[in-house]
Each structure stands twice: as C-alpha cells, then as structure tokens.
Scaffold this motif. Sequence first.
Motif, PDB file in Angstrom:
ATOM      1  N   ALA A 187       1.257   5.167  -7.124  1.00 22.67           N
ATOM      2  CA  ALA A 187       1.728   4.207  -8.122  1.00 22.67           C
ATOM      3  C   ALA A 187       2.972   4.736  -8.819  1.00 22.67           C
TER       4      ALA A 187
ATOM      5  N   GLU B 221       5.893   4.341  -6.462  1.00 26.13           N
ATOM      6  CA  GLU B 221       6.317   2.951  -6.351  1.00 26.13           C
ATOM      7  C   GLU B 221       7.092   2.524  -7.594  1.00 26.13           C
TER       8      GLU B 221
ATOM      9  N   THR C 155       9.423  -1.580  -0.967  1.00 23.10           N
ATOM     10  CA  THR C 155       9.301  -2.978  -0.542  1.00 23.10           C
ATOM     11  C   THR C 155       9.433  -3.106   0.968  1.00 23.10           C
TER      12      THR C 155
ATOM     13  N   ARG D 258       6.349  -1.560   2.738  1.00 24.30           N
ATOM     14  CA  ARG D 258       5.142  -2.388   2.618  1.00 24.30           C
ATOM     15  C   ARG D 258       5.161  -3.533   3.623  1.00 24.30           C
TER      16      ARG D 258
ATOM     17  N   HIS E  89      -1.715  -9.335   2.668  1.00 29.96           N
ATOM     18  CA  HIS E  89      -2.855  -8.436   2.586  1.00 29.96           C
ATOM     19  C   HIS E  89      -4.098  -9.142   2.042  1.00 29.96           C
TER      20      HIS E  89
ATOM     21  N   GLU F 195       0.405  -8.947  -1.752  1.00 32.87           N
ATOM     22  CA  GLU F 195       1.155  -8.156  -0.795  1.00 32.87           C
ATOM     23  C   GLU F 195       0.545  -6.766  -0.658  1.00 32.87           C
TER      24      GLU F 195
ATOM     25  N   THR G   4       0.136  -2.837  -0.825  1.00 31.29           N
ATOM     26  CA  THR G   4       0.666  -1.825  -1.738  1.00 31.29           C
ATOM     27  C   THR G   4       1.176  -0.634  -0.939  1.00 31.29           C
TER      28      THR G   4
ATOM     29  N   GLU H 237       0.041   2.232  -1.272  1.00 29.81           N
ATOM     30  CA  GLU H 237      -1.176   2.952  -0.873  1.00 29.81           C
ATOM     31  C   GLU H 237      -1.731   2.394   0.439  1.00 29.81           C
ATOM     32  N   ASP H 238      -1.706   1.069   0.585  1.00 25.84           N
ATOM     33  CA  ASP H 238      -2.159   0.456   1.837  1.00 25.84           C
ATOM     34  C   ASP H 238      -1.334   0.964   3.020  1.00 25.84           C
TER      35      ASP H 238
END
Length: 315
Positions: A196, A199, A220, A223, A230, A291, A293, A295-296
Amino acid sequence: MEAIVLRDVSRRFGQLTAVDHVSFHVDDGEIVGLLGHNGAGKTTLLRVINGLLEPHTGEVQVLGQDPVADGQSVRRATGVLTEYPALDEYLTTRENLEVYAAINGLDKQVAAVRIDGLLQRLGLWEKRDEPARGLSAGLKQRVAIARGLVHDPRILLLDEPTTNMDPVAARDVRDLVLESVRERGRTVLLSTHNLAEAEALCDRVAILRRGRLLMIGSPTDLRRQLGGIHGVRIKSTPGSAEIIVTVAGNGHDVHRVDDTTVQFTGQVTIPVLVKQLVLAGVEIHSVDPLEPTLEDLYVALHDDVLHGSAVEARR
C-alpha cells in the motif's frame, strides 16, 4: 535525466547470486519502489548503487558517476536509510546528526539550522538531547531518516523506512518523502514490503524475486496486466444483501459488506450478473467494478514464477 542507471548488474556471494543481471533506470525526481520477499536482492541492490558493494557484472551509474570509482562523491549525493538504524548508542539524537553532518563537510551553522528543522519535522525535538540507546525502535528509525537527509542529498536510498513505526509516524515519513521530491527535487529509490505504501508513493515499482527483475512499471500499468475486472461491489436497498447472495452467490466468491452491499471477487461478468439480479427483482443502486490491487499483482506474479510460468521484465 537518468539519476540512476543499472545495466546487466549481477552480484554474487559465493555460490549465491543475490542480484541476477538486473537492468533498469530511475529518472531524476522520480520515486521508484523495489518490491520483493526477503532475499529478493533489494538491500544488495541498494548497496551496489551506493558503492558499498562492487557488481560482478554490468554497469552502475549514479548521477553519471561510477559508485565504486567515485564512491565518496556518490555517497555525498545520496542519503541512505539502511535496514537497521545503526546509530551511535552513546551519542544523543542531536549529536548523531552533527557527526554525520561533519562527515559530509557541512558548515556548522548550516548544519545546526538543518538539524533543528529535521528534529522538529520528524517529531524528535523533545528527544534531541537523549542518548540514542534510550530511544524506542521507531524513534531510532526517525533519527536514521534525519541522518540520511541532513546533508541535503539529491538521491534518497530508503530500505524499509517505516519499519517499527506507528501509523502516524509512518504517515509523517511518507509525507516527508513526497515533500522531498516535490519541494527539493530529490530522487527516491524505496525498498519496502508495504505494498500500500509503494502504491501511494511510487511513480514506478520494480518487482524482484531471487535477484531477478520480474517486472517494472507504474502501479496502474502493472495492475492492468492481471487483465479484466477483479470483482464488483453491488449496492441495493436495505436488507437486500441476503437476496443478492441467494440469487447470484453460486459460483462466485461473495462477501456481504453490510445489509445493502455485496462484493463479488474473482472473474465476474458484470453485465450478466446485473441482468440476473434485475430479473430477480433486485433494485440496484450502484455497481462499482473493483480493479486489481498491487498486492493482487504481486501475489499472482510470484505464483506464476513458482509454477514455472515465464515472466519477462518490462523495461
């Protein structure tokens, strides 16, 4: 202008390759994050950039200089926060900063003004005359950050800068990093586990695994590489959440946010889902696509590598 340039850089420790043919650059005034598990090579890379370790292959340039051949000049232009603060435990907070200012050749009067400003900005004023050994881990980290800024460097190399800090102190440090870039024109290379934080702060992030650069780009853009949506959050009338789950819950990963809102995650075809709910008489107030993240992306990318998928670093 490119503040930091790495071309095909490798660094080994015996049989272990800590940095494996890494190439990327950091533009002047840019914040770039280094992301990766422990052992990914982030700290080694920072030490190579600062001239503390010599690369076994490749080329490194910092402000057009070789960190090994021009080490003293490079280190005067960089402010470094290492993984551990490494303060002199028997010196006071102020004395730790004064020593570092003297090492970097600062005029005493200039140093005094700058040190007072950093002590106040980082919430250390009340601790200015306290020996470092009496400070908490979080306060020591703040002193280390002040030490890295005291000589007004053009480049900041930050290794986990908010480790051991409470949320308020961590936010202050993030604000200081952004302030350094906006108002002082500094360049920042930030190693962090906090996705986080990366980002929120970084113009681009570089994801490392076992010394190799897997991918680099803006949060961006990276991702988007996960592809598609997502998930989706659907809001209806009070008490409708249970109906939504009953009607459309099968085959989806569903989470009830409250009695009006349901969140679907994973591969969701939104028009089909909305049509299904409308036909069932659900009154839909809002549909908010979710959308992926950072982390994803990070988890998916590492899963791909662990399962043998080829991932090519984007430069």
